[in-house]
Design an enzyme around this catalytic site. Structure first.
Site, mmCIF file in Angstrom:
data_model
loop_
_atom_site.group_PDB
_atom_site.id
_atom_site.type_symbol
_atom_site.label_atom_id
_atom_site.label_comp_id
_atom_site.label_asym_id
_atom_site.label_seq_id
_atom_site.Cartn_x
_atom_site.Cartn_y
_atom_site.Cartn_z
ATOM 1 N N GLY A 173 36.915 16.763 18.317
ATOM 2 C CA GLY A 173 35.638 16.789 19.016
ATOM 3 C C GLY A 173 35.711 16.137 20.379
ATOM 4 O O GLY A 173 35.206 16.665 21.376
ATOM 5 N N ASP A 174 36.366 14.975 20.442
ATOM 6 C CA ASP A 174 36.539 14.294 21.722
ATOM 7 C C ASP A 174 37.375 15.124 22.682
ATOM 8 O O ASP A 174 37.073 15.221 23.879
ATOM 9 C CB ASP A 174 37.221 12.941 21.496
ATOM 10 C CG ASP A 174 36.335 11.948 20.786
ATOM 11 O OD1 ASP A 174 35.368 11.474 21.401
ATOM 12 O OD2 ASP A 174 36.615 11.633 19.619
ATOM 13 N N SER A 175 38.453 15.697 22.162
ATOM 14 C CA SER A 175 39.374 16.439 23.028
ATOM 15 C C SER A 175 38.736 17.713 23.565
ATOM 16 O O SER A 175 38.928 18.078 24.731
ATOM 17 C CB SER A 175 40.657 16.764 22.257
ATOM 18 O OG SER A 175 41.307 15.573 21.857
ATOM 19 N N ALA A 177 35.539 18.139 24.055
ATOM 20 C CA ALA A 177 34.580 17.697 25.073
ATOM 21 C C ALA A 177 35.303 17.384 26.383
ATOM 22 O O ALA A 177 34.820 17.722 27.470
ATOM 23 C CB ALA A 177 33.821 16.470 24.576
ATOM 24 N N ALA A 178 36.463 16.738 26.284
ATOM 25 C CA ALA A 178 37.240 16.421 27.481
ATOM 26 C C ALA A 178 37.629 17.679 28.244
ATOM 27 O O ALA A 178 37.549 17.729 29.479
ATOM 28 C CB ALA A 178 38.495 15.630 27.093
#
Length: 415
Positions: A173-175, A177-178
């Protein structure tokens, strides 16, 4: 560690200020740094980015850090102090792109919000990554990748139908978004340049410049953006996509199968011509010639029958034999790789997907190579993740502070 040579690449000359920790914001700026941008990462002097201590450590610092912070310059600023915030503001006004992943409102409290900076520098580009975005009833809640994956729909469809949802084994999820942040930053940079370019004024001075903008990235929306036909299927047909394990529902056959020694392979025989070749390769000419299975819409109702046929064949063969036969039949098939498999795989090696580097003490270490591969302006690892505050002197000197002033800042715990 490689020397910190002058940056090159398609983003050479672009200045980026990173105000963030852990994964989403730092991964976004990492990609810009890999392709030549000068990235100044602001960290707390009290330990720095928590990711420095995550997962497997070497001499007290995460091995992950060597990748996540490569090519970045680390400076320390105690943002509780007014002078530190003034330094951060000078850096922000000088930057082409600001990347931050604090909770909404934190930068505004420090007078570093988008509107604060835009009032001085109209070309300000700020990439803001947060759990729920800068607006809406949930905006003030803490947001982590796991929550974004859950709310965005990914967790609901991950795993087996008879078990609770599972997570992907990385912070996807973080990646994701990045990556949305990188895309937004590049589009904003393009818009700024075609509307006038970089701001060349000084604080308090009016100056013609291109139009900046805020790139508002919510983790849950970035995950939601990957969810294919989820919305129209529900809206038009009332279909709720459910967990299906290794299968790809509605596209047959595509699943994970187990070989004789218990290893798993993925077989994607869902194209009509591919299905025919697959059935012949597994000695099921009866299914290959069945007129009801010629097209995918005919195969879907008989998914269990087709999967059973493929699994029966796989169960009688070791993985190497199964791969050899199916590849020879031009059927998309692949082993499920661990990192051990990757490190010795001819395709990974031919594509130079590993880089050899060394820590400051000379200990060798391999890093993943930079992607995407560009023919004329490839990315480059210039140095591994820096020590905390390693670039204080360089960056602050560049802002005009004297050695004596920098020494005093250190004594006053500003840096």
């Amino acid at each position: 560690m490689q020397s910190q040579a002058k940056a090159h690449g398609p983003l050479a000359g672009i200045k980026v200020l990173e105000l963030g920790t852990l994964i989403a914001g730092p991964f976004c700026s990492r990609m810009l740094a890999e392709f030549g941008a000068e990235v100044i990462k602001v960290e707390s002097p009290d330990g720095g980015d928590p990711l420095r201590q995550w997962r497997v450590l070497k001499d007290g610092t995460s091995l992950w850090w060597s990748v996540q912070a490569r090519n970045k310059k680390s400076i320390t600023l105690n943002m509780k102090q007014e002078q530190a915030r003034k330094i951060a503001k000078r850096l922000a006004l000088d930057a082409d792109i600001i990347i931050e992943n604090y909770r909404p409102g934190v930068l505004e409290k420090w007078e570093l919000g988008f509107e604060d900076l835009k009032a001085i520098n109209p070309a300000t580009i700020m990439v803001r990554l947060s759990g729920y975005g800068q607006t809406g009833p949930l905006k003030d809640l803490p947001g982590f990748g796991a929550i974004g994956e859950s709310m965005g729909g990914l967790r609901y469809v991950s795993g087996h139908a008879d078990r609770p949802p599972v997570r992907v084994g990385i912070s996807i999820g973080d990646s994701v978004a990045a990556l949305h942040g990188v895309i937004g930053a590049m589009m904003a940079l393009r818009h700024r340049d075609v509307t006038g370019g970089r701001w060349n004024g000084k604080q308090g001075e009016a100056c013609v410049a291109g139009q900046g903008q805020m790139v508002d990235v919510a983790l849950y929306e970035s995950v939601f953006n990957l969810m294919e036909s989820l919305v129209p299927e529900f809206d038009h047909a009332g279909v709720v996509r459910e967990r299906t394990g290794g299968a790809l529902p509605g596209i047959v056959p595509s699943n994970t199968y187990t070989t004789a020694e218990g290893e798993n392979i993925v077989i994607a025989g869902n194209g009509d011509a591919i299905f025919h070749r697959l059935m012949k390769a597994i000695d099921r000419d009866d299914l290959a010639q069945d007129p009801g299975l010629v097209r995918n819409d005919g195969r879907v109702p008989r998914t269990a029958e087709i999967d059973e046929a493929i699994q029966t064949w796989c169960s009688g063969r070791d993985i190497d034999t199964a791969l050899q036969i199916l590849k020879a039949a031009d059927v998309p098939v692949g082993k499920i790789y661990s990192v051990r498999d990757m490190m010795s795989d001819p395709q990974f090696l031919a594509r130079q997907m590993f880089e050899q580097h060394a820590f400051e003490d000379g200990t060798p270490v391999k890093l993943p190579a930079i992607t995407p591969k560009m023919s004329e302006t490839p990315g480059q690892t210039q140095w591994l993740g820096p020590r905390l505050g390693q670039h204080n002197q360089e960056v602050l000197s560049g802002l005009g502070y004297s050695d004596a002033e920098i020494t005093q800042m250190l004594a006053d715990k500003i840096i």
